[in-house]
Design a protein around this motif. Sequence first.
Motif, PDB file in Angstrom:
ATOM      1  N   ALA A   1     -11.421   0.970 -12.726  1.00  0.00           N
ATOM      2  CA  ALA A   1     -11.642   0.525 -11.349  1.00  0.00           C
ATOM      3  C   ALA A   1     -12.804   1.357 -10.812  1.00  0.00           C
ATOM      4  O   ALA A   1     -12.745   2.587 -10.811  1.00  0.00           O
ATOM      5  CB  ALA A   1     -10.389   0.726 -10.504  1.00  0.00           C
ATOM      6  N   ARG A   2     -13.851   0.678 -10.388  1.00  0.00           N
ATOM      7  CA  ARG A   2     -15.064   1.362  -9.979  1.00  0.00           C
ATOM      8  C   ARG A   2     -15.516   0.937  -8.592  1.00  0.00           C
ATOM      9  O   ARG A   2     -15.310  -0.210  -8.197  1.00  0.00           O
ATOM     10  CB  ARG A   2     -16.191   1.064 -10.962  1.00  0.00           C
ATOM     11  CG  ARG A   2     -15.905   1.557 -12.375  1.00  0.00           C
ATOM     12  CD  ARG A   2     -16.969   1.078 -13.357  1.00  0.00           C
ATOM     13  NE  ARG A   2     -16.696   1.562 -14.686  1.00  0.00           N
ATOM     14  CZ  ARG A   2     -17.261   2.648 -15.215  1.00  0.00           C
ATOM     15  NH1 ARG A   2     -18.143   3.344 -14.530  1.00  0.00           N
ATOM     16  NH2 ARG A   2     -16.954   3.022 -16.445  1.00  0.00           N
TER      17      ARG A   2
ATOM     18  N   GLU B   1     -18.690   0.153  -5.976  1.00  0.00           N
ATOM     19  CA  GLU B   1     -19.882  -0.661  -6.193  1.00  0.00           C
ATOM     20  C   GLU B   1     -20.996   0.123  -6.879  1.00  0.00           C
ATOM     21  O   GLU B   1     -21.763  -0.423  -7.667  1.00  0.00           O
ATOM     22  CB  GLU B   1     -20.378  -1.225  -4.857  1.00  0.00           C
ATOM     23  CG  GLU B   1     -21.436  -2.281  -5.009  1.00  0.00           C
ATOM     24  CD  GLU B   1     -21.707  -3.016  -3.713  1.00  0.00           C
ATOM     25  OE1 GLU B   1     -22.294  -4.108  -3.799  1.00  0.00           O
ATOM     26  OE2 GLU B   1     -21.343  -2.525  -2.628  1.00  0.00           O
ATOM     27  N   ASN B   2     -21.052   1.444  -6.640  1.00  0.00           N
ATOM     28  CA  ASN B   2     -22.099   2.266  -7.266  1.00  0.00           C
ATOM     29  C   ASN B   2     -21.738   2.717  -8.678  1.00  0.00           C
ATOM     30  O   ASN B   2     -22.481   3.470  -9.303  1.00  0.00           O
ATOM     31  CB  ASN B   2     -22.433   3.474  -6.388  1.00  0.00           C
ATOM     32  CG  ASN B   2     -21.307   4.490  -6.313  1.00  0.00           C
ATOM     33  OD1 ASN B   2     -20.291   4.391  -6.993  1.00  0.00           O
ATOM     34  ND2 ASN B   2     -21.477   5.491  -5.460  1.00  0.00           N
ATOM     35  N   GLY B   3     -20.577   2.277  -9.203  1.00  0.00           N
ATOM     36  CA  GLY B   3     -20.184   2.601 -10.571  1.00  0.00           C
ATOM     37  C   GLY B   3     -19.226   3.774 -10.704  1.00  0.00           C
ATOM     38  O   GLY B   3     -18.713   4.034 -11.785  1.00  0.00           O
ATOM     39  N   THR B   4     -18.972   4.496  -9.623  1.00  0.00           N
ATOM     40  CA  THR B   4     -18.048   5.629  -9.667  1.00  0.00           C
ATOM     41  C   THR B   4     -16.640   5.158 -10.007  1.00  0.00           C
ATOM     42  O   THR B   4     -16.116   4.240  -9.367  1.00  0.00           O
ATOM     43  CB  THR B   4     -18.025   6.365  -8.309  1.00  0.00           C
ATOM     44  OG1 THR B   4     -19.340   6.792  -7.981  1.00  0.00           O
ATOM     45  CG2 THR B   4     -17.076   7.555  -8.336  1.00  0.00           C
ATOM     46  N   ILE B   5     -16.044   5.768 -11.014  1.00  0.00           N
ATOM     47  CA  ILE B   5     -14.673   5.424 -11.409  1.00  0.00           C
ATOM     48  C   ILE B   5     -13.702   6.031 -10.404  1.00  0.00           C
ATOM     49  O   ILE B   5     -13.746   7.234 -10.133  1.00  0.00           O
ATOM     50  CB  ILE B   5     -14.351   5.937 -12.825  1.00  0.00           C
ATOM     51  CG1 ILE B   5     -15.258   5.262 -13.854  1.00  0.00           C
ATOM     52  CG2 ILE B   5     -12.878   5.697 -13.170  1.00  0.00           C
ATOM     53  CD1 ILE B   5     -15.132   5.833 -15.257  1.00  0.00           C
ATOM     54  N   ILE B   6     -12.830   5.198  -9.855  1.00  0.00           N
ATOM     55  CA  ILE B   6     -11.832   5.687  -8.898  1.00  0.00           C
ATOM     56  C   ILE B   6     -10.403   5.488  -9.407  1.00  0.00           C
ATOM     57  O   ILE B   6      -9.450   5.852  -8.738  1.00  0.00           O
ATOM     58  CB  ILE B   6     -11.985   5.020  -7.520  1.00  0.00           C
ATOM     59  CG1 ILE B   6     -11.793   3.512  -7.608  1.00  0.00           C
ATOM     60  CG2 ILE B   6     -13.324   5.384  -6.889  1.00  0.00           C
ATOM     61  CD1 ILE B   6     -11.634   2.824  -6.263  1.00  0.00           C
TER      62      ILE B   6
ATOM     63  N   THR C   1      -8.757  -1.084   0.052  1.00  0.00           N
ATOM     64  CA  THR C   1      -9.814  -0.469  -0.740  1.00  0.00           C
ATOM     65  C   THR C   1     -10.587  -1.578  -1.440  1.00  0.00           C
ATOM     66  O   THR C   1      -9.993  -2.525  -1.942  1.00  0.00           O
ATOM     67  CB  THR C   1      -9.203   0.460  -1.813  1.00  0.00           C
ATOM     68  OG1 THR C   1      -8.398   1.444  -1.167  1.00  0.00           O
ATOM     69  CG2 THR C   1     -10.267   1.143  -2.640  1.00  0.00           C
ATOM     70  N   ARG C   2     -11.912  -1.443  -1.490  1.00  0.00           N
ATOM     71  CA  ARG C   2     -12.735  -2.399  -2.235  1.00  0.00           C
ATOM     72  C   ARG C   2     -13.197  -1.714  -3.513  1.00  0.00           C
ATOM     73  O   ARG C   2     -13.781  -0.624  -3.477  1.00  0.00           O
ATOM     74  CB  ARG C   2     -13.947  -2.825  -1.422  1.00  0.00           C
ATOM     75  CG  ARG C   2     -14.835  -3.809  -2.179  1.00  0.00           C
ATOM     76  CD  ARG C   2     -15.993  -4.238  -1.301  1.00  0.00           C
ATOM     77  NE  ARG C   2     -16.803  -5.243  -1.942  1.00  0.00           N
ATOM     78  CZ  ARG C   2     -18.114  -5.122  -2.137  1.00  0.00           C
ATOM     79  NH1 ARG C   2     -18.759  -4.051  -1.709  1.00  0.00           N
ATOM     80  NH2 ARG C   2     -18.775  -6.093  -2.721  1.00  0.00           N
ATOM     81  N   PHE C   3     -12.927  -2.357  -4.640  1.00  0.00           N
ATOM     82  CA  PHE C   3     -13.374  -1.831  -5.925  1.00  0.00           C
ATOM     83  C   PHE C   3     -13.621  -2.986  -6.872  1.00  0.00           C
ATOM     84  O   PHE C   3     -13.368  -4.146  -6.551  1.00  0.00           O
ATOM     85  CB  PHE C   3     -12.377  -0.817  -6.514  1.00  0.00           C
ATOM     86  CG  PHE C   3     -11.015  -1.387  -6.808  1.00  0.00           C
ATOM     87  CD1 PHE C   3     -10.719  -1.909  -8.059  1.00  0.00           C
ATOM     88  CD2 PHE C   3     -10.022  -1.365  -5.842  1.00  0.00           C
ATOM     89  CE1 PHE C   3      -9.470  -2.420  -8.341  1.00  0.00           C
ATOM     90  CE2 PHE C   3      -8.759  -1.876  -6.121  1.00  0.00           C
ATOM     91  CZ  PHE C   3      -8.488  -2.408  -7.364  1.00  0.00           C
ATOM     92  N   PHE C   4     -14.111  -2.656  -8.049  1.00  0.00           N
ATOM     93  CA  PHE C   4     -14.425  -3.662  -9.061  1.00  0.00           C
ATOM     94  C   PHE C   4     -13.679  -3.296 -10.334  1.00  0.00           C
ATOM     95  O   PHE C   4     -13.864  -2.201 -10.871  1.00  0.00           O
ATOM     96  CB  PHE C   4     -15.934  -3.724  -9.297  1.00  0.00           C
ATOM     97  CG  PHE C   4     -16.673  -4.120  -8.045  1.00  0.00           C
ATOM     98  CD1 PHE C   4     -16.968  -5.449  -7.800  1.00  0.00           C
ATOM     99  CD2 PHE C   4     -17.025  -3.175  -7.101  1.00  0.00           C
ATOM    100  CE1 PHE C   4     -17.621  -5.824  -6.638  1.00  0.00           C
ATOM    101  CE2 PHE C   4     -17.682  -3.537  -5.927  1.00  0.00           C
ATOM    102  CZ  PHE C   4     -17.982  -4.866  -5.699  1.00  0.00           C
ATOM    103  N   ALA C   5     -12.800  -4.196 -10.780  1.00  0.00           N
ATOM    104  CA  ALA C   5     -12.050  -3.994 -12.017  1.00  0.00           C
ATOM    105  C   ALA C   5     -12.933  -4.439 -13.177  1.00  0.00           C
ATOM    106  O   ALA C   5     -13.360  -5.590 -13.226  1.00  0.00           O
ATOM    107  CB  ALA C   5     -10.757  -4.792 -11.993  1.00  0.00           C
TER     108      ALA C   5
END
Length: 102
Positions: free
Chosen positions: A78-79, A81-86, A50-54
Amino acid sequence: MQRITAIMMENSQAHLAMNLGSNPDHYVLQSIAPTIQEVIEVTGGSPLPTRFFAHYGDEEGLKSTLTTGYKVQAAGSARLENGTIIGGVRHQVKKRRKWLSF
């Protein structure tokens, strides 16, 4: 925690090796901003990464709390790229007692 944060958030060859070597499910762990880390890893038993941004310091949406006995943490949402929190991340650190064996 300052040292761990530096390893996580300061991009260098040595830190990259430590970040990727800390878990075989890590594929990318690199800082893209002072408090944002790009992550590609296998999570939750998924067969695919999974690719996400912490987003450290932004605990929006986190359900977990600091575990009793831990005083230091690096937590964040953890979001995508479009900002959605996952989900979220909560790295916790504490001093470990050395147990004596006789």
